[in-house]
Design a protein around this motif. Structure first.
Motif, short mmCIF file in Angstrom:
data_model
loop_
_atom_site.label_atom_id
_atom_site.label_comp_id
_atom_site.label_asym_id
_atom_site.label_seq_id
_atom_site.Cartn_x
_atom_site.Cartn_y
_atom_site.Cartn_z
N ALA A 1 65.72 -3.45 69.26
CA ALA A 1 64.54 -4.16 69.10
C ALA A 1 64.53 -5.18 68.11
N TRP A 2 64.82 -4.91 66.80
CA TRP A 2 64.90 -5.67 65.86
C TRP A 2 65.51 -7.00 66.18
N ALA A 3 66.85 -6.83 66.59
CA ALA A 3 67.66 -8.07 66.88
C ALA A 3 66.68 -8.70 67.87
N ALA A 4 66.20 -8.28 68.88
CA ALA A 4 65.50 -9.08 70.02
C ALA A 4 64.15 -9.80 69.30
N LEU A 5 63.62 -9.10 68.21
CA LEU A 5 62.65 -9.71 67.38
C LEU A 5 63.00 -10.92 66.72
N VAL A 6 64.22 -10.81 66.07
CA VAL A 6 64.58 -12.09 65.18
C VAL A 6 65.06 -13.02 66.28
N THR A 7 65.77 -12.86 67.31
CA THR A 7 65.97 -13.90 68.34
C THR A 7 64.76 -14.53 68.86
N LEU A 8 63.67 -13.68 69.25
CA LEU A 8 62.68 -14.06 70.18
C LEU A 8 61.98 -14.92 69.04
N THR A 9 61.80 -14.44 67.94
CA THR A 9 61.11 -15.29 66.87
C THR A 9 61.66 -16.68 66.68
N ALA A 10 62.93 -16.88 66.44
CA ALA A 10 63.79 -17.87 66.45
C ALA A 10 63.70 -18.96 67.33
N MET A 11 63.54 -18.39 68.61
CA MET A 11 63.41 -19.20 69.88
C MET A 11 61.86 -19.78 69.95
N GLU A 12 60.82 -18.86 69.47
CA GLU A 12 59.64 -19.13 69.31
C GLU A 12 59.39 -20.44 68.46
N ILE A 13 60.18 -20.50 67.26
CA ILE A 13 60.04 -21.40 66.35
C ILE A 13 60.50 -22.68 66.76
N VAL A 14 61.56 -22.80 67.44
CA VAL A 14 62.37 -23.93 68.02
C VAL A 14 61.38 -24.54 68.98
N LEU A 15 60.87 -23.80 70.01
CA LEU A 15 60.12 -24.32 71.06
C LEU A 15 58.68 -24.79 70.52
N GLY A 16 58.27 -24.31 69.24
CA GLY A 16 57.12 -24.81 68.50
C GLY A 16 57.36 -25.94 67.79
N ILE A 17 58.42 -26.48 67.75
CA ILE A 17 58.73 -27.80 67.14
C ILE A 17 57.92 -28.86 67.65
N ASP A 18 57.88 -29.01 69.12
CA ASP A 18 57.37 -29.96 70.01
C ASP A 18 55.46 -30.11 69.36
#
Length: 251
Positions: free
Chosen positions: A10-27
């Protein structure tokens, strides 16, 4: 409900999902940083706060409406050999708006803009603030739908997805201020950022029409362009310092 706290997966999923949300938030961050440029500092800060708060609320709201959100992928009609869904329509509309907005800003930067009269400044400032907030919220909706639909399936627990969104939006808020200040200090970067928005708009429209373009290529191109621009800014700053030192030596 909180049993996921003791799960390494679950923590691995949190880190991965957070990183993806940050990348997608660049726009989102680039768009907000650009559109607040015309506002006074205090109003620009308020616009960023309202815009990113709306992004946070939209993302969390969409997470709690997963069944409705997943339904956005269902086909509405078929045209040009492609099944269009509400998601496709949202992406096409948002992409077209980004292209039009960025093109308009480019035209204004190249042609120059008329200075408003003093009596019009107060009214214009209020209209500009309201217009910018509306634009940011509309684009928040587009980016939120794309972001959350991409995130679905990466985590089993709703709490993980909500926490990832909160962390990502918090980082977006912290980054938006320095990015906006950097663009204001270095005007040449504004044209580069506008070009990014045109590129992002094109990818959204293409995705809406079923022609998926990997965002990895887009972000790699953006990162390379940013590195080149940083080198240009550093070189320009060094040239200015040399000129100042040279003139000081002559005196």
């Amino acid at each position: 409900m909180l049993d996921w706290i003791t799960s390494p997966e679950a923590w691995a999923a949190l880190v991965t999902l957070t990183a993806m949300e940050i990348v997608l938030g660049i726009d989102n961050v680039v768009f907000i940083s650009l559109v607040v440029q015309r506002l006074p500092p205090a109003e620009a800060l308020r616009a960023r706060q309202i815009g990113l708060s709306a992004a946070l609320l939209l993302r969390i709201g969409l997470l709690f409406a997963l069944s409705w959100l997943i339904g956005l992928r269902e086909s509405l009609f078929t045209a040009f050999g492609h099944d269009f869904s509400w998601r496709d329509i949202i992406l096409i509309g948002g992409g077209a708006f980004l292209i039009a907005k960025a093109t308009s800003e480019m035209h204004g930067a190249l042609e120059g803009e008329d200075e408003p009269s003093e009596e019009d400044i107060a009214g214009a400032a209020k209209r500009a603030f309201a217009s910018i907030v509306v634009q940011v919220i509309l684009l928040d909706l587009v980016f939120s739908v794309d972001s959350i639909l991409t995130a679905i399936g990466m985590a089993e627990h709703l709490a993980i997805m909500v926490l990832a969104v909160i962390i990502a939006v918090g980082i977006m808020f912290v980054a938006s201020g320095p990015l906006s200040a950097f663009i204001a200090t270095h005007p040449t970067t504004k044209m580069l950022a506008l070009a990014f928005l045109v590129l992002i708009g094109v990818t959204l429209v293409a995705d809406g029409f079923g022609a998926h373009i990997s965002k990895g290529y887009i972000y790699a191109a953006m990162a390379f362009s940013v590195m080149v621009e940083v080198l240009n800014v550093a070189a320009a700053g060094r040239r200015k310092r040399r000129i100042v030192v040279h003139r000081g030596g002559e005196q």
